[in-house]
Design a protein around this motif. Structure first.
Motif, PDB file in Angstrom:
ATOM      1  N   UNK A 154      -8.223   4.532   4.736  1.00 37.78           N
ATOM      2  CA  UNK A 154      -7.132   4.291   5.673  1.00 37.78           C
ATOM      3  C   UNK A 154      -6.019   5.297   5.392  1.00 37.78           C
ATOM      4  N   UNK A 155      -5.933   6.326   6.222  1.00 35.97           N
ATOM      5  CA  UNK A 155      -4.945   7.375   5.992  1.00 35.97           C
ATOM      6  C   UNK A 155      -3.522   6.887   6.251  1.00 35.97           C
ATOM      7  N   UNK A 156      -3.368   5.788   6.992  1.00 37.89           N
ATOM      8  CA  UNK A 156      -2.018   5.238   7.160  1.00 37.89           C
ATOM      9  C   UNK A 156      -1.498   4.695   5.835  1.00 37.89           C
ATOM     10  N   UNK A 157      -2.395   4.203   4.978  1.00 35.82           N
ATOM     11  CA  UNK A 157      -1.973   3.745   3.653  1.00 35.82           C
ATOM     12  C   UNK A 157      -1.490   4.925   2.815  1.00 35.82           C
ATOM     13  N   UNK A 158      -2.195   6.060   2.902  1.00 32.63           N
ATOM     14  CA  UNK A 158      -1.744   7.257   2.187  1.00 32.63           C
ATOM     15  C   UNK A 158      -0.345   7.642   2.646  1.00 32.63           C
ATOM     16  N   UNK A 159      -0.127   7.651   3.949  1.00 30.43           N
ATOM     17  CA  UNK A 159       1.194   8.024   4.476  1.00 30.43           C
ATOM     18  C   UNK A 159       2.263   7.044   4.006  1.00 30.43           C
ATOM     19  N   UNK A 160       1.958   5.756   4.058  1.00 35.14           N
ATOM     20  CA  UNK A 160       2.936   4.760   3.620  1.00 35.14           C
ATOM     21  C   UNK A 160       3.270   4.920   2.147  1.00 35.14           C
ATOM     22  N   UNK A 176       2.504  -0.598  -3.209  1.00 32.99           N
ATOM     23  CA  UNK A 176       1.662   0.452  -2.646  1.00 32.99           C
ATOM     24  C   UNK A 176       0.382  -0.152  -2.078  1.00 32.99           C
ATOM     25  N   UNK A 177      -0.197   0.545  -1.093  1.00 33.53           N
ATOM     26  CA  UNK A 177      -1.398   0.035  -0.431  1.00 33.53           C
ATOM     27  C   UNK A 177      -2.624   0.821  -0.869  1.00 33.53           C
ATOM     28  N   UNK A 178      -3.651   0.153  -1.403  1.00 33.84           N
ATOM     29  CA  UNK A 178      -4.908   0.857  -1.655  1.00 33.84           C
ATOM     30  C   UNK A 178      -5.440   1.460  -0.361  1.00 33.84           C
ATOM     31  N   UNK A 179      -5.921   2.690  -0.463  1.00 37.87           N
ATOM     32  CA  UNK A 179      -6.319   3.423   0.738  1.00 37.87           C
ATOM     33  C   UNK A 179      -7.812   3.335   1.024  1.00 37.87           C
ATOM     34  N   UNK A 180      -8.593   2.843   0.087  1.00 36.49           N
ATOM     35  CA  UNK A 180     -10.048   2.811   0.285  1.00 36.49           C
ATOM     36  C   UNK A 180     -10.597   1.403   0.175  1.00 36.49           C
TER      37      UNK A 180
END
Length: 375
Positions: A24-30, A242-246
């Motif tokens: 989830x690339x939105x998690x990376x951005x966040x 923080x949000x895990x991205x995978x």
């Protein structure tokens, strides 16, 4: 479908097989924005090791979109992959050999010794270097008693126009808990190193020391850049939200009943204590499922199912009890935990390791699918 050719593996989007790692690339951005709100320094997004297994090019693009102004990689080939994808922000690499230097035309390289500096200078294609001082990690970096010679030699070459010292940096030895006496001592050591470099005539544009944890906990207003690695992917060492991205997804490929007393997988480490339903998941240690993880579980139909028997190279078995599961049922091996599924941290705890290793270990047979691309 689009295909990104990775230095480490082909990274695919839109090809769903039996298993997939959904990023989830939105998690990376966040996560990038979360650091931007907390720290005044510029951010270097560390996308080494194929972005901790998430996919270097998509993650790098997302991080830059969210405000990262630098990218960091370990190996020269990783930097070249990003450049080949058209990513233009400054990139620092710290592991390379002499033969690779000629290829690093627009990539910053780390230098720890006079010999390394001389090799760089002999390769006119490299313009920018970051001098690394060993402040206590005792891995790479200039030994303190060689620092004055290194900075004076660098200043000499810079005066000749052969190279530009763009940065001075070091690496924390206690990075996961950066607010320590050791980390503060390392910061003071780096400051002394910068002073000596300036006396030699150098004027670095960026000074950097902190990792994800240190960026928040280490008071270092005189540094210009922080390196965000673990936090970029949602490894939340400081409970920052923080949000895990995978998330790692799979499917049940076989379902069967076994009787009490029957064993499962190699060596029959697991013996059923009652009649039960077992199900097969097509992932194994070749795909990054830790063979030593105990007691592990996955989520299927909203229920945690324990892994039973030894994890094999290509598959493992879970105990569904009396739940009516079917071939094709979706399985979440790990995710962000919001639906009750295990997290990468859970798997790390079960395997006696860190979540970084869990993410990096997801093998090349598992396609990556990207959500929130270009948002």
């Amino acid at each position: 479908m689009y295909l990104v050719q990775s230095h480490h593996r082909p990274v695919t989007r839109g090809i769903a097989g039996l298993s997939e790692a959904v990023v989830d690339l939105s998690a990376v951005r966040e996560n990038v924005r979360s650091f931007r709100e907390r720290v005044p320094q510029q951010l270097m997004a560390v996308v080494k090791a194929d972005a901790f297994g998430h996919g270097a090019v998509p993650v790098a693009r997302a991080a830059v979109e969210a405000g990262a102004s630098w990218l960091g990689v370990a190996q020269a080939g990783e930097a070249l992959e990003l450049r080949a994808a058209g990513i233009r922000v400054p990139i620092l690499t710290w592991l390379y050999d002499a033969a690779e230097l000629v290829l690093l035309r627009d990539v910053d390289v780390s230098v720890s010794t006079v010999a390394e500096l001389q090799r760089v200078v002999s390769t006119p294609s490299v313009r920018y270097v970051h001098l690394k001082l060993d402040t206590g990690l005792h891995r790479a970096g200039s030994a303190p008693d060689q620092w004055i010679e290194l900075t004076r030699t660098a200043a000499h070459y810079e005066a000749l126009g052969a190279v530009t010292v763009r940065g001075i940096w070091s690496h924390l030895s206690h990075g996961a808990s950066a607010d320590t006496v050791q980390s503060r001592w390392q910061l003071q050591f780096l400051r002394a190193g910068v002073r000596l470099a300036r006396r030699a005539g150098l004027r670095p544009q960026v000074v950097h020391l902190a990792n994800s944890a240190g960026a928040v906990t280490l008071d270092a207003p005189d540094t210009d850049l922080v390196r965000i690695g673990a936090g970029l992917y949602g490894i939340d060492e400081l409970d920052m939200g923080l949000r895990p991205a995978m998330r790692l997804m799979s499917k049940l490929v076989q379902v069967r009943r076994i009787r009490a007393g029957e064993g499962v997988s190699y060596g029959h480490d697991f013996i059923a204590q009652r009649d039960t339903t077992i199900a097969l998941i097509p992932l194994g240690y070749a795909d990054g499922i830790p063979r030593v993880a105990r007691p592990a579980s996955v989520l299927c139909r909203g229920v945690r199912m324990p892994v039973v028997g030894r994890v094999a190279m290509d598959q493992f078995v879970v105990d569904a009890g009396d739940l009516a599961v079917e071939v094709g049922d979706s399985v979440t091996v790990f995710g962000d935990g919001s639906a009750g599924e295990p997290t990468a941290q859970d798997w790390a705890d079960w395997a006696g390791t860190i979540p970084h290793e869990i993410y990096c270990g997801i093998g090349s047979r598992v396609p990556r699918r990207y959500e929130a691309v270009g948002r």
